[in-house]
Design a protein around this motif. Structure first.
Motif, PDB file in Angstrom:
ATOM      1  N   ALA A 109      24.704  35.839 -13.786  1.00  0.00           N
ATOM      2  CA  ALA A 109      25.999  36.350 -13.339  1.00  0.00           C
ATOM      3  C   ALA A 109      26.608  35.330 -12.391  1.00  0.00           C
ATOM      4  CB  ALA A 109      25.833  37.692 -12.631  1.00  0.00           C
ATOM      5  N   TYR A 110      27.929  35.158 -12.508  1.00  0.00           N
ATOM      6  CA  TYR A 110      28.584  34.130 -11.701  1.00  0.00           C
ATOM      7  C   TYR A 110      29.997  34.571 -11.334  1.00  0.00           C
ATOM      8  CZ  TYR A 110      30.907  32.876 -16.117  1.00  0.00           C
ATOM      9  OH  TYR A 110      31.639  32.913 -17.276  1.00  0.00           O
ATOM     10  N   ARG A 111      30.526  33.960 -10.311  1.00  0.00           N
ATOM     11  CA  ARG A 111      31.914  34.196  -9.926  1.00  0.00           C
ATOM     12  C   ARG A 111      32.857  33.499 -10.903  1.00  0.00           C
ATOM     13  NH1 ARG A 111      29.685  32.733  -4.937  1.00  0.00           N
ATOM     14  NH2 ARG A 111      29.471  34.471  -3.478  1.00  0.00           N
ATOM     15  N   HIS A 112      33.967  34.151 -11.150  1.00  0.00           N
ATOM     16  CA  HIS A 112      35.004  33.543 -11.982  1.00  0.00           C
ATOM     17  C   HIS A 112      35.401  32.183 -11.405  1.00  0.00           C
ATOM     18  CE1 HIS A 112      38.531  33.132 -14.471  1.00  0.00           C
ATOM     19  NE2 HIS A 112      39.287  32.938 -13.396  1.00  0.00           N
ATOM     20  N   GLY A 113      35.499  31.196 -12.271  1.00  0.00           N
ATOM     21  CA  GLY A 113      35.873  29.861 -11.828  1.00  0.00           C
ATOM     22  C   GLY A 113      34.737  28.864 -11.877  1.00  0.00           C
ATOM     23  N   ALA A 114      33.506  29.340 -12.035  1.00  0.00           N
ATOM     24  CA  ALA A 114      32.366  28.424 -12.157  1.00  0.00           C
ATOM     25  C   ALA A 114      32.451  27.673 -13.483  1.00  0.00           C
ATOM     26  CB  ALA A 114      31.057  29.200 -12.071  1.00  0.00           C
ATOM     27  N   PRO A 115      31.913  26.462 -13.543  1.00  0.00           N
ATOM     28  CA  PRO A 115      31.909  25.721 -14.815  1.00  0.00           C
ATOM     29  C   PRO A 115      31.119  26.486 -15.892  1.00  0.00           C
ATOM     30  CG  PRO A 115      31.341  24.281 -12.978  1.00  0.00           C
ATOM     31  CD  PRO A 115      31.339  25.680 -12.441  1.00  0.00           C
ATOM     32  N   GLU A 116      31.419  26.214 -17.149  1.00  0.00           N
ATOM     33  CA  GLU A 116      30.749  26.905 -18.254  1.00  0.00           C
ATOM     34  C   GLU A 116      29.237  26.704 -18.191  1.00  0.00           C
ATOM     35  OE1 GLU A 116      31.310  27.424 -23.074  1.00  0.00           O
ATOM     36  OE2 GLU A 116      31.692  25.461 -22.165  1.00  0.00           O
ATOM     37  N   PHE A 117      28.508  27.808 -18.269  1.00  0.00           N
ATOM     38  CA  PHE A 117      27.043  27.826 -18.268  1.00  0.00           C
ATOM     39  C   PHE A 117      26.443  27.113 -17.049  1.00  0.00           C
ATOM     40  CE2 PHE A 117      27.892  27.956 -23.004  1.00  0.00           C
ATOM     41  CZ  PHE A 117      27.718  29.327 -23.100  1.00  0.00           C
ATOM     42  N   ALA A 118      27.171  27.129 -15.943  1.00  0.00           N
ATOM     43  CA  ALA A 118      26.649  26.518 -14.713  1.00  0.00           C
ATOM     44  C   ALA A 118      25.454  27.299 -14.215  1.00  0.00           C
ATOM     45  CB  ALA A 118      27.736  26.486 -13.635  1.00  0.00           C
ATOM     46  N   LEU A 119      24.443  26.592 -13.681  1.00  0.00           N
ATOM     47  CA  LEU A 119      23.291  27.245 -13.075  1.00  0.00           C
ATOM     48  C   LEU A 119      22.903  26.536 -11.782  1.00  0.00           C
ATOM     49  CD1 LEU A 119      21.206  29.518 -13.307  1.00  0.00           C
ATOM     50  CD2 LEU A 119      19.710  27.894 -14.495  1.00  0.00           C
ATOM     51  N   ARG A 120      22.593  25.250 -11.876  1.00  0.00           N
ATOM     52  CA  ARG A 120      22.165  24.505 -10.693  1.00  0.00           C
ATOM     53  C   ARG A 120      22.985  23.219 -10.534  1.00  0.00           C
ATOM     54  NH1 ARG A 120      17.412  26.418  -8.470  1.00  0.00           N
ATOM     55  NH2 ARG A 120      16.217  27.867  -9.782  1.00  0.00           N
ATOM     56  N   THR A 121      23.031  22.751  -9.303  1.00  0.00           N
ATOM     57  CA  THR A 121      23.702  21.493  -9.015  1.00  0.00           C
ATOM     58  C   THR A 121      22.766  20.322  -9.312  1.00  0.00           C
ATOM     59  OG1 THR A 121      22.943  21.456  -6.719  1.00  0.00           O
ATOM     60  CG2 THR A 121      24.999  22.637  -7.176  1.00  0.00           C
ATOM     61  N   GLU A 122      23.280  19.106  -9.173  1.00  0.00           N
ATOM     62  CA  GLU A 122      22.452  17.924  -9.399  1.00  0.00           C
ATOM     63  C   GLU A 122      21.297  17.847  -8.407  1.00  0.00           C
ATOM     64  OE1 GLU A 122      24.927  14.512  -9.295  1.00  0.00           O
ATOM     65  OE2 GLU A 122      25.973  14.983 -11.170  1.00  0.00           O
ATOM     66  N   GLU A 123      21.448  18.487  -7.244  1.00  0.00           N
ATOM     67  CA  GLU A 123      20.388  18.494  -6.232  1.00  0.00           C
ATOM     68  C   GLU A 123      19.321  19.533  -6.526  1.00  0.00           C
ATOM     69  OE1 GLU A 123      23.670  18.734  -5.440  1.00  0.00           O
ATOM     70  OE2 GLU A 123      23.910  16.592  -4.999  1.00  0.00           O
ATOM     71  N   GLY A 124      19.514  20.327  -7.585  1.00  0.00           N
ATOM     72  CA  GLY A 124      18.529  21.336  -7.955  1.00  0.00           C
ATOM     73  C   GLY A 124      18.755  22.691  -7.324  1.00  0.00           C
ATOM     74  N   LYS A 125      19.784  22.831  -6.507  1.00  0.00           N
ATOM     75  CA  LYS A 125      20.086  24.124  -5.888  1.00  0.00           C
ATOM     76  C   LYS A 125      20.986  24.924  -6.822  1.00  0.00           C
ATOM     77  CE  LYS A 125      19.807  22.401  -1.129  1.00  0.00           C
ATOM     78  NZ  LYS A 125      20.523  22.252   0.168  1.00  0.00           N
ATOM     79  N   TYR A 126      20.963  26.253  -6.635  1.00  0.00           N
ATOM     80  CA  TYR A 126      21.870  27.068  -7.435  1.00  0.00           C
ATOM     81  C   TYR A 126      23.312  26.673  -7.148  1.00  0.00           C
ATOM     82  CZ  TYR A 126      18.310  30.325  -9.136  1.00  0.00           C
ATOM     83  OH  TYR A 126      17.224  30.873  -9.772  1.00  0.00           O
ATOM     84  N   HIS A 127      24.114  26.644  -8.200  1.00  0.00           N
ATOM     85  CA  HIS A 127      25.546  26.409  -8.020  1.00  0.00           C
ATOM     86  C   HIS A 127      26.096  27.495  -7.093  1.00  0.00           C
ATOM     87  CE1 HIS A 127      29.840  26.307  -8.984  1.00  0.00           C
ATOM     88  NE2 HIS A 127      29.649  25.069  -9.423  1.00  0.00           N
ATOM     89  N   PRO A 128      26.983  27.160  -6.165  1.00  0.00           N
ATOM     90  CA  PRO A 128      27.448  28.153  -5.180  1.00  0.00           C
ATOM     91  C   PRO A 128      28.165  29.357  -5.783  1.00  0.00           C
ATOM     92  CG  PRO A 128      28.705  26.101  -5.017  1.00  0.00           C
ATOM     93  CD  PRO A 128      27.535  25.825  -5.888  1.00  0.00           C
ATOM     94  N   ASP A 129      28.590  29.288  -7.038  1.00  0.00           N
ATOM     95  CA  ASP A 129      29.243  30.422  -7.678  1.00  0.00           C
ATOM     96  C   ASP A 129      28.296  31.254  -8.539  1.00  0.00           C
ATOM     97  OD1 ASP A 129      31.792  30.083  -6.591  1.00  0.00           O
ATOM     98  OD2 ASP A 129      32.318  28.575  -8.095  1.00  0.00           O
ATOM     99  N   VAL A 130      27.039  30.850  -8.630  1.00  0.00           N
ATOM    100  CA  VAL A 130      26.051  31.653  -9.364  1.00  0.00           C
ATOM    101  C   VAL A 130      25.544  32.760  -8.440  1.00  0.00           C
ATOM    102  CG1 VAL A 130      23.738  31.646 -10.377  1.00  0.00           C
ATOM    103  CG2 VAL A 130      25.366  29.840 -10.961  1.00  0.00           C
TER     104      VAL A 130
END
Length: 343
Positions: A310-331
């Motif tokens: 589940a993610y906030r509207h506006g997150a990139p398609e199928f976003a999960l983690r950033t390049e640093e390995g942390k969850y994307h802030p909108d997940v």
């Protein structure tokens, strides 16, 4: 003092057993409210006739109703003074819950770890829900960050339980009598069956729902979840009510109907993380990934392991983690579960 301020981190000990108060008799009223609060449409939980074609005498209550009720029983003793609920593991639905069943819950403390700031710690518990015949209907492990009453209280010995990364298909309990040989795909809403899903496939569930404080608080009260962070806007420094993580789980599961209408029953919870806090005004969307598939001994029934994000509207398609390995802030949620599907 007759009121209960709740447990703090230093009140827990390894092996401690807590019998949670206030058993709850659940009825079709819970189902009606659940389906009003979330866009829940899975046919097995909506129609007695459909459930009868699948081998049941009637439609059971949604499996997440059982989860929320059992979870809510544990809140006054486990997470009343929580900073956040952090994750889940080794969850199994052991028996369907039927209208008229009475549920109660028991927890055992299986892990403790004080945080480096000395003001809070993580408590690991295994919680089991029982029906009126003392049959276990659900059990799971969760860990929660809990405030300390006294920051100067000594830290307990650190114990972190050894938990499975995922349940094996053999660990899953298929409900007695379940049979999908006469399954009606037309009434279920989609034609996609077990063989139509490939491991690694990702599904965008398309729809979104904007979170409202009023609906969230009604849902959380429905489960008798009394955690202060969900109701008292003065309990957080930012003055915002934290949306109960289970509210996001149920919302995402309901949204997943579009693309997974035939993933009828959740039977296993491999893991889960509330990756970022959710607040009123967030518009929640969801996507799923097929992680694994397995046969079961039940007629016409297969098991599919799914990642639900589940993610906030506006997150990139199928976003999960950033390049640093942390969850994307909108997940908001990363949930790994097993569901039963017709083959």
């Amino acid at each position: 003092m007759k009121t209960n301020p709740g447990h703090f981190f230093e009140d827990y000990s390894i092996g401690q057993r807590i019998d949670h108060a206030v058993p709850r008799t659940v009825t079709t009223g819970e189902r009606a409210l659940y389906h009003a609060l979330y866009p829940a449409r899975h046919a097995l939980f909506s129609s007695d006739e459909f459930a009868e074609r699948c081998g049941f005498d009637q439609s059971p209550l949604d499996e997440l109703i059982a989860f929320h009720v059992v979870f809510g029983k544990s809140v006054p003793d486990i997470s009343l003074n929580a900073v956040a609920n952090l994750g889940y593991a080794e969850g199994r639905w052991l028996k369907p819950v039927w209208p008229g069943d009475t549920l109660r819950a028991v927890s055992e403390v299986i892990g403790l770890k004080q945080n480096s700031n000395g003001r809070s710690g993580v408590v690991y518990v295994r919680t089991t829900g029982f029906n009126q015949w003392d049959e276990p209907v659900l059990d799971y492990v969760r860990w929660v960050m809990v405030r300390k009453r006294d920051p100067e209280a000594p830290a307990p010995e650190t114990v972190i339980p050894d938990l499975k990364g995922a349940l094996d298909a053999a660990d899953l309990v298929v409900p007695e009598g379940l049979d999908f040989l006469q399954y009606d795909f037309g009434l279920a809403g989609e034609a996609h069956r077990f063989g139509d899903y490939g491991i690694g496939e990702k599904i965008d569930h398309v729809d979104g729902v904007t979170i409202e404080d009023a609906e969230h608080m009604m849902a959380t009260r429905l489960w008798q979840n009394t955690a202060k962070v969900h109701f008292d806007a003065t309990h957080r420094e930012d003055g915002r009510r934290l949306i109960y993580g289970g509210h996001v789980i149920s919302l995402a599961r309901a949204l997943s109907f579009n693309g997974l209408a035939n993933a009828q029953m959740i039977v296993g919870l491999n893991g889960g993380a509330h990756a970022n806090p959710c607040f009123a005004g967030d518009t929640v969307r969801a996507w799923s990934e097929v992680l694994d598939k397995a046969e079961t001994p039940a007629p016409g029934v297969g098991a599919v392991r799914l990642r639900l994000v589940a993610y906030r509207h506006g997150a990139p398609e199928f976003a999960l983690r950033t390049e640093e390995g942390k969850y994307h802030p909108d997940v908001l949620l990363d949930l790994d579960y097993w569901a039963l599907m017709p083959v």
